[in-house]
Design a protein around this motif. Structure first.
Motif, PDB file in Angstrom:
ATOM      1  N   ASN A 181      22.249  -2.664 -28.640  1.00  0.00           N
ATOM      2  CA  ASN A 181      21.836  -1.530 -27.816  1.00  0.00           C
ATOM      3  C   ASN A 181      21.209  -2.039 -26.519  1.00  0.00           C
ATOM      4  N   THR A 182      21.607  -1.453 -25.398  1.00  0.00           N
ATOM      5  CA  THR A 182      21.060  -1.854 -24.105  1.00  0.00           C
ATOM      6  C   THR A 182      19.669  -1.246 -23.900  1.00  0.00           C
ATOM      7  N   LYS A 183      18.983  -1.728 -22.863  1.00  0.00           N
ATOM      8  CA  LYS A 183      17.681  -1.164 -22.518  1.00  0.00           C
ATOM      9  C   LYS A 183      17.798   0.319 -22.187  1.00  0.00           C
ATOM     10  N   THR A 184      18.902   0.714 -21.567  1.00  0.00           N
ATOM     11  CA  THR A 184      19.123   2.128 -21.253  1.00  0.00           C
ATOM     12  C   THR A 184      19.057   2.975 -22.511  1.00  0.00           C
ATOM     13  N   LEU A 185      19.642   2.478 -23.587  1.00  0.00           N
ATOM     14  CA  LEU A 185      19.653   3.238 -24.834  1.00  0.00           C
ATOM     15  C   LEU A 185      18.283   3.251 -25.495  1.00  0.00           C
ATOM     16  N   PHE A 186      17.570   2.136 -25.446  1.00  0.00           N
ATOM     17  CA  PHE A 186      16.194   2.126 -25.962  1.00  0.00           C
ATOM     18  C   PHE A 186      15.322   3.092 -25.158  1.00  0.00           C
ATOM     19  N   ASP A 187      15.496   3.109 -23.840  1.00  0.00           N
ATOM     20  CA  ASP A 187      14.719   4.021 -22.995  1.00  0.00           C
ATOM     21  C   ASP A 187      15.039   5.477 -23.330  1.00  0.00           C
ATOM     22  N   ALA A 188      16.315   5.769 -23.564  1.00  0.00           N
ATOM     23  CA  ALA A 188      16.697   7.137 -23.917  1.00  0.00           C
ATOM     24  C   ALA A 188      16.070   7.550 -25.242  1.00  0.00           C
ATOM     25  N   ALA A 189      16.075   6.620 -26.210  1.00  0.00           N
ATOM     26  CA  ALA A 189      15.466   6.915 -27.504  1.00  0.00           C
ATOM     27  C   ALA A 189      13.974   7.206 -27.350  1.00  0.00           C
ATOM     28  N   ASP A 190      13.313   6.424 -26.544  1.00  0.00           N
ATOM     29  CA  ASP A 190      11.876   6.648 -26.315  1.00  0.00           C
ATOM     30  C   ASP A 190      11.635   7.984 -25.611  1.00  0.00           C
ATOM     31  N   ALA A 191      12.480   8.308 -24.644  1.00  0.00           N
ATOM     32  CA  ALA A 191      12.306   9.549 -23.901  1.00  0.00           C
ATOM     33  C   ALA A 191      12.468  10.775 -24.792  1.00  0.00           C
ATOM     34  N   PHE A 192      13.351  10.684 -25.785  1.00  0.00           N
ATOM     35  CA  PHE A 192      13.590  11.797 -26.702  1.00  0.00           C
ATOM     36  C   PHE A 192      12.641  11.779 -27.909  1.00  0.00           C
ATOM     37  N   GLY A 193      11.792  10.766 -27.996  1.00  0.00           N
ATOM     38  CA  GLY A 193      10.878  10.690 -29.128  1.00  0.00           C
ATOM     39  C   GLY A 193      11.546  10.341 -30.435  1.00  0.00           C
ATOM     40  N   VAL A 194      12.610   9.561 -30.372  1.00  0.00           N
ATOM     41  CA  VAL A 194      13.325   9.159 -31.578  1.00  0.00           C
ATOM     42  C   VAL A 194      12.443   8.247 -32.430  1.00  0.00           C
ATOM     43  N   LYS A 195      12.459   8.485 -33.737  1.00  0.00           N
ATOM     44  CA  LYS A 195      11.738   7.613 -34.664  1.00  0.00           C
ATOM     45  C   LYS A 195      12.727   6.557 -35.147  1.00  0.00           C
ATOM     46  N   TYR A 196      12.536   5.317 -34.708  1.00  0.00           N
ATOM     47  CA  TYR A 196      13.510   4.289 -35.078  1.00  0.00           C
ATOM     48  C   TYR A 196      12.830   3.035 -35.597  1.00  0.00           C
ATOM     49  N   ALA A 197      13.601   2.267 -36.369  1.00  0.00           N
ATOM     50  CA  ALA A 197      13.122   0.998 -36.909  1.00  0.00           C
ATOM     51  C   ALA A 197      14.201  -0.057 -36.734  1.00  0.00           C
ATOM     52  N   LEU A 198      13.834  -1.180 -36.160  1.00  0.00           N
ATOM     53  CA  LEU A 198      14.744  -2.315 -36.065  1.00  0.00           C
ATOM     54  C   LEU A 198      15.006  -2.868 -37.457  1.00  0.00           C
ATOM     55  N   ILE A 199      16.112  -3.554 -37.613  1.00  0.00           N
ATOM     56  CA  ILE A 199      16.436  -4.079 -38.937  1.00  0.00           C
ATOM     57  C   ILE A 199      15.381  -5.077 -39.414  1.00  0.00           C
ATOM     58  N   GLU A 200      14.770  -5.809 -38.483  1.00  0.00           N
ATOM     59  CA  GLU A 200      13.710  -6.748 -38.873  1.00  0.00           C
ATOM     60  C   GLU A 200      12.502  -5.992 -39.443  1.00  0.00           C
ATOM     61  N   GLU A 201      12.186  -4.832 -38.858  1.00  0.00           N
ATOM     62  CA  GLU A 201      11.091  -4.017 -39.384  1.00  0.00           C
ATOM     63  C   GLU A 201      11.424  -3.476 -40.764  1.00  0.00           C
ATOM     64  N   MET A 202      12.669  -3.136 -40.967  1.00  0.00           N
ATOM     65  CA  MET A 202      13.086  -2.635 -42.280  1.00  0.00           C
ATOM     66  C   MET A 202      12.830  -3.674 -43.359  1.00  0.00           C
ATOM     67  N   ARG A 203      13.016  -4.932 -42.991  1.00  0.00           N
ATOM     68  CA  ARG A 203      12.891  -6.015 -43.975  1.00  0.00           C
ATOM     69  C   ARG A 203      11.461  -6.505 -44.141  1.00  0.00           C
ATOM     70  N   ASN A 204      10.640  -6.303 -43.139  1.00  0.00           N
ATOM     71  CA  ASN A 204       9.299  -6.918 -43.152  1.00  0.00           C
ATOM     72  C   ASN A 204       8.147  -5.932 -43.254  1.00  0.00           C
ATOM     73  N   THR A 205       8.434  -4.642 -43.232  1.00  0.00           N
ATOM     74  CA  THR A 205       7.366  -3.647 -43.307  1.00  0.00           C
ATOM     75  C   THR A 205       7.778  -2.542 -44.285  1.00  0.00           C
ATOM     76  N   GLY A 206       6.893  -1.610 -44.514  1.00  0.00           N
ATOM     77  CA  GLY A 206       7.184  -0.454 -45.362  1.00  0.00           C
ATOM     78  C   GLY A 206       7.553   0.774 -44.562  1.00  0.00           C
ATOM     79  N   ILE A 207       8.136   0.587 -43.384  1.00  0.00           N
ATOM     80  CA  ILE A 207       8.387   1.709 -42.479  1.00  0.00           C
ATOM     81  C   ILE A 207       9.345   2.740 -43.066  1.00  0.00           C
ATOM     82  N   PHE A 208      10.322   2.300 -43.841  1.00  0.00           N
ATOM     83  CA  PHE A 208      11.270   3.262 -44.413  1.00  0.00           C
ATOM     84  C   PHE A 208      10.576   4.141 -45.447  1.00  0.00           C
TER      85      PHE A 208
END
Length: 301
Positions: A181-208
């Motif tokens: 995903n490009t920075k443009t897409l990350f910026d769009a996700a932030d602008a829309f308030g998307v709740k997202y988790a990187l795959i590394e976070e999925m593996r290392n935290t209890g975010i899911f």
């Protein structure tokens, strides 16, 4: 409505007197069939992938995944609506899928949608919103990509389309990869308030697990799984295979946990492309994931 084709199931039989495999218990859907049951709907489309400059092949996914499901062990009644033969008129095809999904909801049943490219999700959404017009809704996406491009509708635009047109929905996406995903897409996700988790976070935290708790606050949750969220070694048959996706074990656990959400109302798996597959790994995995969802969902028993 677009042309509808019915699927003929066949498979192994261990005892003619005991219906204990999927192909022995699945029945053709009709209005008035038993409420509370899962209903499979195919969406034979790759037009969105083509528009998104991806690799075509997903049109055959609904047939191959069902073929792989046929002999899986299952003893409760399941229905099959048939498959929409989508055309180049993607928008009309998505509207037709939405109509099918809404009909299944109106019958008190649970849509299980087999894509097709991930453009399947927008038709899925249309059916959810048609049946739950005023509900506070969450959509959950297991995916390496945001699919939030601001351009003509394709397999990469669905969530931008949804979020720009619907103020009463929240978007959760798990498995995002920084290299996909490009920075443009990350910026769009932030602008829309998307709740997202990187795959590394999925593996290392209890975010899911934490997110599953918050999803309980919604009137309805619907979910989608893009098979390119899974490691290329076990899911090579996708438009954009992922070298660092979920393992087969990880994605089974995620799907099983989603099935336990009391307010989940529908589920799809998209981006199975049989012509790009190796040893039918991707279609076999998708079938196994549908099976895991069904055996984990208490209301199906």
């Amino acid at each position: 409505m677009k042309g509808l084709k019915h699927h003929e199931y066949s498979g192994r039989v261990d005892d003619e007197n005991k219906p204990e495999r999927f192909h022995q218990v699945v029945k053709q859907w009709a209005e008035g069939t038993g409420s509370g049951r899962p209903v499979f709907i195919g969406f034979c489309s790759e037009e969105g992938v083509r528009r998104n400059k991806g690799r075509p092949g997903a049109k055959g996914g609904p047939y191959k995944v069902r073929e792989k499901m046929a002999s899986l062990p299952y003893t409760d009644t399941v229905f099959d609506y048939g498959s929409i033969s989508a055309e180049q008129d993607l928008e009309a095809s998505q509207e037709a899928l939405g109509q099918c999904v809404a009909e299944v909801f109106a019958n008190g049943q649970f849509p299980m949608i087999v894509g097709g490219g991930h453009e399947t999700l927008y038709g899925h959404y249309l059916g959810v919103r048609r049946h739950y017009p005023d509900a506070r809704v969450a959509v959950v996406n297991l995916d390496a990509h945001f699919d939030m491009r601001d351009e003509a509708p394709s397999s990469g635009t669905m969530f931008h389309q949804i979020l720009t047109g619907d103020e009463n929905i929240d978007y959760f996406v798990f498995g995002i990869q920084s290299g996909a995903n490009t920075k443009t897409l990350f910026d769009a996700a932030d602008a829309f308030g998307v709740k997202y988790a990187l795959i590394e976070e999925m593996r290392n935290t209890g975010i899911f697990e934490e997110s599953l708790e918050s999803l309980g606050e919604y009137d309805a949750v619907f979910a989608t799984l893009c098979m390119d969220s899974v490691q290329q070694g076990v899911a090579p048959g996708t438009s954009a295979p992922s070298p660092n996706g979920f393992t087969a074990s990880e994605v089974h656990e995620l799907v099983g946990n989603l099935a336990k959400l009391p307010n989940i109302v529908s589920f799809d798996i998209s981006e199975v492309a049989p012509r790009l597959d190796i040893d039918e790994r991707t279609s076999g995995l998708a079938a196994s994931l549908f099976h895991r969802f069904m055996i984990e969902k208490e209301t199906f028993r």
